[in-house]
Design an enzyme around this catalytic site. Structure first.
Site, PDB file in Angstrom:
ATOM      1  N   TYR A  59      -4.946  -5.394 -14.549  1.00 21.61           N
ATOM      2  CA  TYR A  59      -4.259  -5.430 -13.416  1.00 21.61           C
ATOM      3  C   TYR A  59      -3.848  -6.530 -12.414  1.00 21.61           C
ATOM      4  O   TYR A  59      -5.275  -7.527 -12.138  1.00 21.61           O
ATOM      5  CB  TYR A  59      -4.327  -4.367 -12.861  1.00 21.61           C
ATOM      6  CG  TYR A  59      -4.153  -3.332 -13.638  1.00 21.61           C
ATOM      7  CD1 TYR A  59      -3.985  -2.514 -14.717  1.00 21.61           C
ATOM      8  CD2 TYR A  59      -5.688  -1.926 -13.227  1.00 21.61           C
ATOM      9  CE1 TYR A  59      -3.955  -2.249 -15.722  1.00 21.61           C
ATOM     10  CE2 TYR A  59      -5.287  -0.741 -14.685  1.00 21.61           C
ATOM     11  CZ  TYR A  59      -4.905  -0.512 -15.263  1.00 21.61           C
ATOM     12  OH  TYR A  59      -4.619   0.340 -15.591  1.00 21.61           O
ATOM     13  N   SER A  60      -2.872  -7.105 -11.547  1.00 19.86           N
ATOM     14  CA  SER A  60      -2.726  -7.418 -11.041  1.00 19.86           C
ATOM     15  C   SER A  60      -3.574  -7.810 -10.076  1.00 19.86           C
ATOM     16  O   SER A  60      -4.357  -8.815  -9.257  1.00 19.86           O
ATOM     17  CB  SER A  60      -1.362  -7.998 -10.148  1.00 19.86           C
ATOM     18  OG  SER A  60      -1.366  -6.233  -9.756  1.00 19.86           O
ATOM     19  N   GLU A  61      -3.909  -6.540  -9.702  1.00 19.20           N
ATOM     20  CA  GLU A  61      -5.794  -6.649  -8.342  1.00 19.20           C
ATOM     21  C   GLU A  61      -6.646  -5.389  -9.202  1.00 19.20           C
ATOM     22  O   GLU A  61      -6.502  -4.999  -9.113  1.00 19.20           O
ATOM     23  CB  GLU A  61      -4.850  -6.311  -6.690  1.00 19.20           C
ATOM     24  CG  GLU A  61      -3.775  -7.282  -6.351  1.00 19.20           C
ATOM     25  CD  GLU A  61      -4.440  -8.665  -6.126  1.00 19.20           C
ATOM     26  OE1 GLU A  61      -5.637  -8.898  -6.376  1.00 19.20           O
ATOM     27  OE2 GLU A  61      -3.739  -9.391  -5.961  1.00 19.20           O
ATOM     28  N   THR A  62      -8.007  -6.044  -8.355  1.00 20.90           N
ATOM     29  CA  THR A  62      -9.044  -4.628  -8.404  1.00 20.90           C
ATOM     30  C   THR A  62      -9.543  -4.917  -7.020  1.00 20.90           C
ATOM     31  O   THR A  62     -10.258  -6.449  -6.901  1.00 20.90           O
ATOM     32  CB  THR A  62      -9.599  -5.043  -9.767  1.00 20.90           C
ATOM     33  OG1 THR A  62      -9.181  -4.934 -10.467  1.00 20.90           O
ATOM     34  CG2 THR A  62     -10.905  -3.975  -9.768  1.00 20.90           C
ATOM     35  N   CYS A  89      -4.888  -7.257  -0.642  1.00 21.15           N
ATOM     36  CA  CYS A  89      -4.090  -6.754  -0.892  1.00 21.15           C
ATOM     37  C   CYS A  89      -3.835  -5.465  -1.171  1.00 21.15           C
ATOM     38  O   CYS A  89      -4.683  -4.196  -1.272  1.00 21.15           O
ATOM     39  CB  CYS A  89      -4.543  -6.288  -2.728  1.00 21.15           C
ATOM     40  SG  CYS A  89      -3.763  -5.594  -3.682  1.00 21.15           S
TER      41      CYS A  89
END
Length: 305
Positions: A59-62, A89
């Site tokens: 994903y784009s961020e974790t 984020c």
């Protein structure tokens, strides 16, 4: 800050340590919004392990909780894209806050992030959905230089004639820096086919996290898209950090002259529609960003290019 290690903690029981939860933020539909990974107990993970796990999730961020004081409802958090750590984020913050509220109950929490302290209020709406409202760090916004603008337009394949002359290009900050560009039409916003490596190089040069492309449908409703090549994904479906910065932009350019709630619709052109609400006070310095999040049953969403 203490880290809960007991198996009776709602954050690590019955879930094993370092288990990655998956939520989609700024939506009530798992097929919409922006997917984020959430690791509620990352206290034993080093930076390399967190980066590797974020890359695996894709994903784009974790978001990784690296320390917790559950009694005080205060948590230390780090954020990783598939390629690098980022200071803040927004969508992963909303996802994390909803996950915490589901386990600890709704209420106020505080996140200590690399960008600074982020208060988040969580509540349950009339339909039983958990909503989270984050308050950004102080925002700022400045006009983009001609050099910055020309390099970005070249990578996007846009011209200055594609921009809305009433919404000047700015570099806005709400935890990260984002270049804000306003498209002159919804059609221009919908046609996004850019030079991935070229735009990534421009963004690395200037230290931008995303390019926040917007189109103004009305004073209270904007549509947005966020190329995110520096994070390893073509586009972010719903970008809370950019929304926070955008609130500061609206304040800086004089488009908000009294307290206002602005809706940002994002992800439609990707088939993952999401809705972000931003509250902007012209006399303040911070932006409040509100959205929901729902669990995703299995892995999915944007992958690295």
């Amino acid at each position: 800050m203490t880290t809960e290690a007991s198996g009776t903690s709602p954050l690590n029981h019955p879930e094993p340590a370092a288990r990655t939860l998956r939520y989609s933020a700024f939506t009530h539909d798992p097929a919409g919004g922006n997917p984020a990974g959430v690791v509620l107990d990352a206290s034993r993970l080093d930076e390399a392990a967190m980066l590797a796990l974020a890359a695996e999730v894709g994903y784009s961020e974790t978001a990784f909780v690296t320390g917790a004081d559950e009694q005080a409802r205060r948590f230390r958090v780090r954020y990783f894209s598939p390629l690098a750590e980022v200071a803040f984020c927004g969508h992963a913050t909303v996802a994390l806050a909803v996950a915490l509220a589901e386990r600890l109950g709704p209420g106020e929490i505080v996140l200590d992030t690399p960008a600074g302290e982020i208060p988040v209020a969580t509540r349950v709406d009339d339909e039983g959905a958990v909503l989270a409202t984050l308050t950004s760090v102080p925002t700022r916004s400045r006009p983009a230089s001609d050099t910055e603008l020309d390099a970005t337009l070249a990578a996007l394949g846009w011209s200055r004639g594609d921009l809305d002359p009433e919404l000047p290009p700015h570099v806005a900050f709400g935890g990260n820096d984002h270049l804000v560009l306003a498209a002159a039409s919804r059609t221009r916003l919908a046609k996004l086919d850019y030079d991935f490596e070229g735009l990534a190089e421009v963004m690395r040069r200037y230290g931008w996290t995303t390019v926040h492309l917007v189109w103004r449908e009305s004073p209270e409703l904007f549509h947005a898209r966020d190329p995110f090549p520096v994070g390893g994904v073509v586009e972010d479906p719903a970008t809370g950090a950019a929304a926070a910065a955008f609130g500061g932009y609206l304040r800086a350019v004089g488009l908000v002259t009294s307290p206002a709630r602005i809706s940002v619709r994002q992800g439609e052109d990707m088939g993952r529609p999401g809705d972000l609400l931003i509250d902007v006070d012209p006399h303040g310095t911070r932006t409040r960003v509100t959205g929901g999040a729902v669990p995703i049953a299995e892995a999915g969403g944007p992958r690295r290019s």
